[in-house]
Enzyme design. Structure first.
Site, short mmCIF file in Angstrom:
data_model
loop_
_atom_site.label_atom_id
_atom_site.label_comp_id
_atom_site.label_asym_id
_atom_site.label_seq_id
_atom_site.Cartn_x
_atom_site.Cartn_y
_atom_site.Cartn_z
N LYS A 57 -9.15 -8.99 -9.07
CA LYS A 57 -8.01 -8.66 -9.94
C LYS A 57 -6.77 -8.70 -9.03
CE LYS A 57 -5.25 -6.06 -11.44
NZ LYS A 57 -3.80 -6.37 -11.33
N GLU A 70 -1.86 6.57 -4.67
CA GLU A 70 -2.11 7.14 -6.00
C GLU A 70 -3.18 6.34 -6.74
OE1 GLU A 70 0.97 6.07 -4.89
OE2 GLU A 70 1.39 8.10 -4.15
N GLU A 97 -7.79 0.46 1.37
CA GLU A 97 -6.76 0.07 2.34
C GLU A 97 -5.43 0.47 1.70
OE1 GLU A 97 -7.38 -1.17 5.26
OE2 GLU A 97 -9.19 -2.39 5.18
N CYS A 115 2.01 -2.86 4.46
CA CYS A 115 1.37 -1.54 4.63
C CYS A 115 1.45 -1.09 6.07
CB CYS A 115 -0.08 -1.63 4.19
SG CYS A 115 -0.95 -2.95 5.02
N GLU A 158 6.51 6.62 2.74
CA GLU A 158 6.46 5.16 2.86
C GLU A 158 7.55 4.56 1.96
OE1 GLU A 158 3.25 2.91 0.95
OE2 GLU A 158 2.98 1.82 2.82
#
Ligand code: NAD
Length: 481
Positions: free
Chosen positions: A175, A231, A250, A284, A383
């Site tokens: 996905k 989340e 991750e 990230c 972040e």
């Protein structure tokens, strides 16, 4: 260049979503719609999981690791053949500068090459046991693996998890991120051309709350690999937990680069800038905090400010330092964080420029450098996922480690010092999945295991280690006396 059709890849066929709905594809450089993807939902995920299950009991399940490896190698060479098309659509879909998109294509091809080579090298052990026993272990595929991919590095992230899962012999349902699915679909085309049997790689585009949630909680899925936000990662883990299947998460980061007074600054400065602004900071593992030893704080801050002022922002295809942000919502979120930081008193040291010929409707922000920043403030803790860098002064090793470890994330860290003992002392004490000394990121490092601690997630992908997450160990004890 030919856009992929708005279809799903299920069981080797390109088909419309069951409800025949589509989602517009928006170019973040202009804000304009230039295509569409299919809006897959539960029923489509059901079909994809069934197709993957069927593939496991067919040709794919009977193939040797050597044969699987050869197909992955072939796919790698096809990705290189299609590099121009892949880079073009990766750049337009994500908004990343063309040079970055090309680097991502190379990394994606390398994942299939690496795991193609690794497929026939994943072997078990024999274990000394009681008299009259021979005990051995085998690595087997989990079965159907679900891969939920974000929009920031679609080719790289799909490559790293799908190539490893296929090398072990799983059948995959992917996905992609709804904001950037085009290159996943092109990879699907190439996988069929490479000879991957039907149903081994299925791609269901769609929204996270629809197709993503359906995949994460599907009872026919035996492992879920998720890359994305904290989340959503927590939701995916809960959903998979109901089926008691393993999950690799991750997630995000607030990765520090620690610069000691004895560092080679000429070597460090380009890395400090690039690690914070690459992919418009939507990485990230972005080095979004730079911790600087006090005696050199002003010197480093001045040099970084000069480099930030020279940064140029523009459309993906204009290939400047920084492209647009993925969508309007993220753009506004980043602009809000910058504004709040300035209002809270963080000194804005420098901003980059948006090129004057940049299209009006795109989602652009100025790269921003702040410092000195209080390590406890929001900007130093959260972040941003944008081209925003926070400079934080420190005194001595203990304070450097305390600040570096003083966030809820632990993905990547960088250490800049010429002192060999300190390199190892600090590397030991940092809470992070990867530590780089006198470099940062190692240019993607396909061979290097990657993953986080704390809210950066758990499990490892990349490198040989990445195979183990997609494998289930079986112990066979044979009594021969
Ligand atoms: P996101 O969590 O919003 O989305 C990631 C994927 O999850 C997308 O495909 C999305 O459609 C899907 N999704 C959304 N809601 C879902 C749900 N309820 N159930 C199942 N799937 C759902 O993240 P994003 O905004 O696409 O990416 C940004 C985040 O990803 C950042 O926090 C970043 O740090 C992280 N990230 C981590 C890595 C890593 O390797 N650690 C790499 C890239 C991005």
């Amino acid at each position: 260049m030919q856009l992929p059709a708005p279809r799903l890849l299920i069981g080797g066929d390109w088909i419309d979503a069951a409800e025949r709905e589509t989602i517009p594809v928006i170019d973040p450089s202009t804000g304009e719609t230039f295509g569409a993807i299919a809006r897959g939902k539960d029923a489509d995920v059901d079909r994809a999981v069934a197709a993957a299950r069927k593939a496991l009991s067919g040709l794919w399940g009977a193939m040797t690791a050597i044969e699987r490896g050869r197909i992955l190698h072939h796919l790698s060479s096809l990705i290189e053949r299609e590099a121009d098309r892949l880079a073009h659509f990766e750049a337009r879909d994500v908004g990343k500068p063309l040079a970055q998109a090309r680097a991502d294509v190379t990394a994606c091809a390398r994942y299939f090459e690496y795991y193609g080579g690794a497929a026939d090298k994943l072997h078990g052990e024999t274990i000394p046991f009681q008299a009259g026993y021979a005990v051995l272990t085998w690595y087997e595929p989990h079965g159907v693996t679900g891969h939920i991919v974000p929009w920031n590095y679609p080719l790289q992230i799909m490559g790293r998890s799908v190539a490893a899962a296929l090398a072990v012999g799983n059948a995959c349902v992917v996905k992609p991120g709804e904001d950037a699915s085009l290159t996943a679909l092109i990879l699907g085309e190439l996988a069929l051309e490479a000879g991957l049997p039907e149903g081994v790689l299925n791609i269901v585009t769609g929204f996270g709350e629809e197709a993503g949630a359906a995949l994460a909680g599907h009872p026919g899925v035996n492992h879920v690999s998720f890359t994305g936000s904290v989340e959503v990662g927590a939701l995916v883990q809960q959903a998979a937990g109901r089926n008691v299947v393993p999950v690799t998460l991750e997630l995000g980061g607030k990765s520090p680069q620690i610069v000691f007074a004895d560092a080679d600054l000429e070597a460090a400065l380009p890395f400090l800038v690039r690690a914070s602004i690459q992919n418009a900071g939507q990485t990230c593992s972005a080095g979004s905090r730079v911790l600087i030893e006090r005696p050199i704080f002003d010197q480093v801050a001045t040099a970084l400010a000069e480099r930030f002022r020279a940064l140029r922002v523009g459309s993906a295809l204009s290939n400047l330092d920084i492209g647009p942000i993925i969508n309007q919502r993220q753009r506004d979120r980043i602009a809000g964080i910058v504004e709040e930081a300035a209002q809270a008193g963080a000194p804005l040291l420098a901003e980059g420029e948006i090129s004057p010929d940049t299209p009006g409707g795109g989602f652009y922000v100025h790269p921003a450098l702040f410092g000195p920043v209080d390590p406890a403030c929001d900007l130093a803790q959260r972040e941003v996922f944008g081209p925003v860098l926070a400079l934080i002064p420190f005194e001595g090793e203990d304070e450097a480690v305390r600040i570096a470890n003083g966030v809820e994330y632990g993905l990547v860290a960088g250490i800049w010092t010429r002192d060999g003992g300190r390199q190892l002392r600090i590397a030991r004490r940092l809470r992070a999945g990867q530590v780089f000394v006198n470099n940062f990121g190692a240019a993607g490092g396909v061979e290097l295991p990657f993953g986080g601690v704390g809210k950066s997630g758990h499990g490892r992908e990349k490198g040989f280690e990445g195979l183990y997450g997609f494998a289930s160990l079986k112990t066979v004890a044979i009594k021969y006396e």
